[in-house]
Design a protein around this motif. Structure first.
Motif, PDB file in Angstrom:
ATOM      1  N   TYR A  78     190.165  30.123  48.050  1.00  8.55           N
ATOM      2  CA  TYR A  78     188.984  30.945  47.784  1.00  8.55           C
ATOM      3  C   TYR A  78     188.977  31.364  46.324  1.00  8.55           C
ATOM      4  O   TYR A  78     190.034  31.552  45.710  1.00  8.55           O
ATOM      5  CB  TYR A  78     188.983  32.214  48.647  1.00  8.55           C
ATOM      6  N   GLU A  79     187.795  31.521  45.776  1.00  8.32           N
ATOM      7  CA  GLU A  79     187.638  32.231  44.516  1.00  8.32           C
ATOM      8  C   GLU A  79     187.528  33.704  44.897  1.00  8.32           C
ATOM      9  O   GLU A  79     186.766  34.051  45.789  1.00  8.32           O
ATOM     10  CB  GLU A  79     186.370  31.762  43.804  1.00  8.32           C
ATOM     11  N   VAL A  80     188.316  34.555  44.263  1.00  8.06           N
ATOM     12  CA  VAL A  80     188.328  35.966  44.631  1.00  8.06           C
ATOM     13  C   VAL A  80     187.955  36.812  43.420  1.00  8.06           C
ATOM     14  O   VAL A  80     188.590  36.717  42.363  1.00  8.06           O
ATOM     15  CB  VAL A  80     189.693  36.412  45.186  1.00  8.06           C
ATOM     16  N   HIS A  81     186.915  37.585  43.586  1.00  7.90           N
ATOM     17  CA  HIS A  81     186.492  38.546  42.568  1.00  7.90           C
ATOM     18  C   HIS A  81     186.645  39.954  43.126  1.00  7.90           C
ATOM     19  O   HIS A  81     186.890  40.137  44.314  1.00  7.90           O
ATOM     20  CB  HIS A  81     185.033  38.297  42.180  1.00  7.90           C
ATOM     21  N   LEU A  82     186.467  40.928  42.262  1.00  7.02           N
ATOM     22  CA  LEU A  82     186.569  42.326  42.669  1.00  7.02           C
ATOM     23  C   LEU A  82     185.295  43.071  42.303  1.00  7.02           C
ATOM     24  O   LEU A  82     184.802  42.941  41.192  1.00  7.02           O
ATOM     25  CB  LEU A  82     187.767  42.987  41.990  1.00  7.02           C
ATOM     26  N   ASN A  83     184.776  43.801  43.251  1.00  8.72           N
ATOM     27  CA  ASN A  83     183.698  44.745  42.978  1.00  8.72           C
ATOM     28  C   ASN A  83     184.363  46.096  42.800  1.00  8.72           C
ATOM     29  O   ASN A  83     184.944  46.634  43.745  1.00  8.72           O
ATOM     30  CB  ASN A  83     182.697  44.818  44.139  1.00  8.72           C
ATOM     31  N   LEU A  84     184.309  46.634  41.610  1.00  6.62           N
ATOM     32  CA  LEU A  84     184.879  47.946  41.334  1.00  6.62           C
ATOM     33  C   LEU A  84     183.769  48.950  41.609  1.00  6.62           C
ATOM     34  O   LEU A  84     182.972  49.267  40.729  1.00  6.62           O
ATOM     35  CB  LEU A  84     185.379  48.017  39.898  1.00  6.62           C
ATOM     36  N   SER A  85     183.714  49.393  42.860  1.00  4.19           N
ATOM     37  CA  SER A  85     182.563  50.205  43.249  1.00  4.19           C
ATOM     38  C   SER A  85     182.801  50.957  44.552  1.00  4.19           C
ATOM     39  O   SER A  85     183.608  50.533  45.359  1.00  4.19           O
ATOM     40  CB  SER A  85     181.353  49.294  43.418  1.00  4.19           C
ATOM     41  N   PRO A  86     182.036  52.045  44.700  1.00  2.00           N
ATOM     42  CA  PRO A  86     181.186  52.632  43.668  1.00  2.00           C
ATOM     43  C   PRO A  86     182.013  53.505  42.731  1.00  2.00           C
ATOM     44  O   PRO A  86     182.996  54.117  43.146  1.00  2.00           O
ATOM     45  CB  PRO A  86     180.204  53.497  44.460  1.00  2.00           C
ATOM     46  N   VAL A  87     181.614  53.548  41.479  1.00  2.00           N
ATOM     47  CA  VAL A  87     182.224  54.485  40.550  1.00  2.00           C
ATOM     48  C   VAL A  87     181.529  55.821  40.777  1.00  2.00           C
ATOM     49  O   VAL A  87     180.329  55.949  40.555  1.00  2.00           O
ATOM     50  CB  VAL A  87     182.075  54.032  39.090  1.00  2.00           C
ATOM     51  N   VAL A  88     182.294  56.771  41.291  1.00  2.00           N
ATOM     52  CA  VAL A  88     181.789  58.110  41.592  1.00  2.00           C
ATOM     53  C   VAL A  88     182.272  59.032  40.478  1.00  2.00           C
ATOM     54  O   VAL A  88     183.484  59.206  40.300  1.00  2.00           O
ATOM     55  CB  VAL A  88     182.293  58.604  42.962  1.00  2.00           C
ATOM     56  N   LEU A  89     181.323  59.582  39.733  1.00  2.00           N
ATOM     57  CA  LEU A  89     181.678  60.479  38.637  1.00  2.00           C
ATOM     58  C   LEU A  89     181.984  61.864  39.198  1.00  2.00           C
ATOM     59  O   LEU A  89     181.137  62.515  39.787  1.00  2.00           O
ATOM     60  CB  LEU A  89     180.542  60.538  37.613  1.00  2.00           C
ATOM     61  N   ARG A  90     183.232  62.249  39.040  1.00  2.00           N
ATOM     62  CA  ARG A  90     183.737  63.540  39.521  1.00  2.00           C
ATOM     63  C   ARG A  90     184.940  63.873  38.671  1.00  2.00           C
ATOM     64  O   ARG A  90     185.430  63.035  37.910  1.00  2.00           O
ATOM     65  CB  ARG A  90     184.118  63.450  40.999  1.00  2.00           C
ATOM     66  N   ASP A  91     185.388  65.114  38.761  1.00  2.00           N
ATOM     67  CA  ASP A  91     186.585  65.490  38.006  1.00  2.00           C
ATOM     68  C   ASP A  91     187.725  64.547  38.362  1.00  2.00           C
ATOM     69  O   ASP A  91     187.991  64.287  39.536  1.00  2.00           O
ATOM     70  CB  ASP A  91     186.992  66.928  38.325  1.00  2.00           C
ATOM     71  N   GLY A  92     188.370  64.000  37.348  1.00  2.00           N
ATOM     72  CA  GLY A  92     189.519  63.123  37.550  1.00  2.00           C
ATOM     73  C   GLY A  92     189.188  61.666  37.792  1.00  2.00           C
ATOM     74  O   GLY A  92     190.089  60.852  38.002  1.00  2.00           O
ATOM     75  N   TRP A  93     187.911  61.297  37.738  1.00  2.00           N
ATOM     76  CA  TRP A  93     187.537  59.919  38.073  1.00  2.00           C
ATOM     77  C   TRP A  93     188.185  58.907  37.133  1.00  2.00           C
ATOM     78  O   TRP A  93     188.667  57.867  37.586  1.00  2.00           O
ATOM     79  CB  TRP A  93     186.019  59.740  38.112  1.00  2.00           C
ATOM     80  N   ALA A  94     188.199  59.183  35.835  1.00  2.00           N
ATOM     81  CA  ALA A  94     188.722  58.199  34.880  1.00  2.00           C
ATOM     82  C   ALA A  94     190.217  57.961  35.096  1.00  2.00           C
ATOM     83  O   ALA A  94     190.681  56.815  35.055  1.00  2.00           O
ATOM     84  CB  ALA A  94     188.443  58.656  33.451  1.00  2.00           C
ATOM     85  N   GLU A  95     190.957  59.015  35.352  1.00  2.00           N
ATOM     86  CA  GLU A  95     192.393  58.871  35.599  1.00  2.00           C
ATOM     87  C   GLU A  95     192.646  58.071  36.870  1.00  2.00           C
ATOM     88  O   GLU A  95     193.548  57.225  36.916  1.00  2.00           O
ATOM     89  CB  GLU A  95     193.058  60.254  35.701  1.00  2.00           C
ATOM     90  N   ASP A  96     191.848  58.330  37.911  1.00  2.00           N
ATOM     91  CA  ASP A  96     192.023  57.595  39.171  1.00  2.00           C
ATOM     92  C   ASP A  96     191.689  56.118  39.007  1.00  2.00           C
ATOM     93  O   ASP A  96     192.362  55.255  39.593  1.00  2.00           O
ATOM     94  CB  ASP A  96     191.183  58.224  40.280  1.00  2.00           C
TER      95      ASP A  96
END
Length: 178
Positions: A78-96
């Motif tokens: 299989y070709e495998v891709h990743l959906n990085l989603s959903p990006v939920v903007l909340r405190d600490g989101w970038a670190e997570d």
């Protein structure tokens, strides 16, 4: 797993030299490893930080299980891709999200990384889905339905949605409040 439709589609696309099947999933169906996709089927595993997944991804395979399955699906053709989603903007989101990206880097094989692509999808939501979700999973809606941070958006199919306001997206984590 309910029918043979996915197996039938994988078999069909295996025979089509100029087409590729593609589907997104949050469920690891290891029965698909027994099929021969011959590189003609792309699986897009949706992943998000564990903190968000615990609140939003109920009745699905855990994110760690999806990540652990990537190498097996690549090895199976299989070709495998990743959906990085959903990006939920909340405190600490970038670190997570940083933690999740490091987990991906530490876990995926070189072969998986060479063929992988990713799509980053910021949260989009709509009132109808919000109303449905309130009936069966109100805790998740605390993260998803944020009128104080969202603005109307008309989607390509004509549906009225909401998404993060432009200023909220620019500001990133400041002011997200959760």
């Amino acid at each position: 797993m309910v029918s043979d439709n996915v197996a039938d589609l994988i078999a069909t696309f295996r025979q089509l030299p100029t087409a590729k099947a593609s589907f997104a999933t949050k469920y690891v169906n290891r029965h698909l490893l027994d099929l021969d996709p011959a590189g003609r089927t792309r699986i897009r595993f949706s992943v998000m930080p564990d903190r968000d997944a615990q609140a939003l991804d109920i009745r699905t395979s855990r994110v760690a299980e999806r990540i652990a399955a990537v190498d097996d699906f690549v090895e199976a053709g299989y070709e495998v891709h990743l959906n990085l989603s959903p990006v939920v903007l909340r405190d600490g989101w970038a670190e997570d999200w940083t933690t999740l990206l490091r987990q991906l880097d530490d876990t995926l094989s070189p072969a998986a990384k060479r063929q992988a692509a990713a799509e980053v999808i910021l949260l989009t939501h709509n009132r109808d889905l919000h109303e449905v979700n309130l009936g069966w999973h109100p805790r998740g809606e605390e993260l998803l339905w944020r009128p104080d941070l969202q603005q109307p958006k008309r989607s390509g199919n004509g549906q009225d949605n909401v998404r993060y306001r432009d200023d909220v997206k620019r500001a990133g984590s400041s002011g997200c409040g959760r």
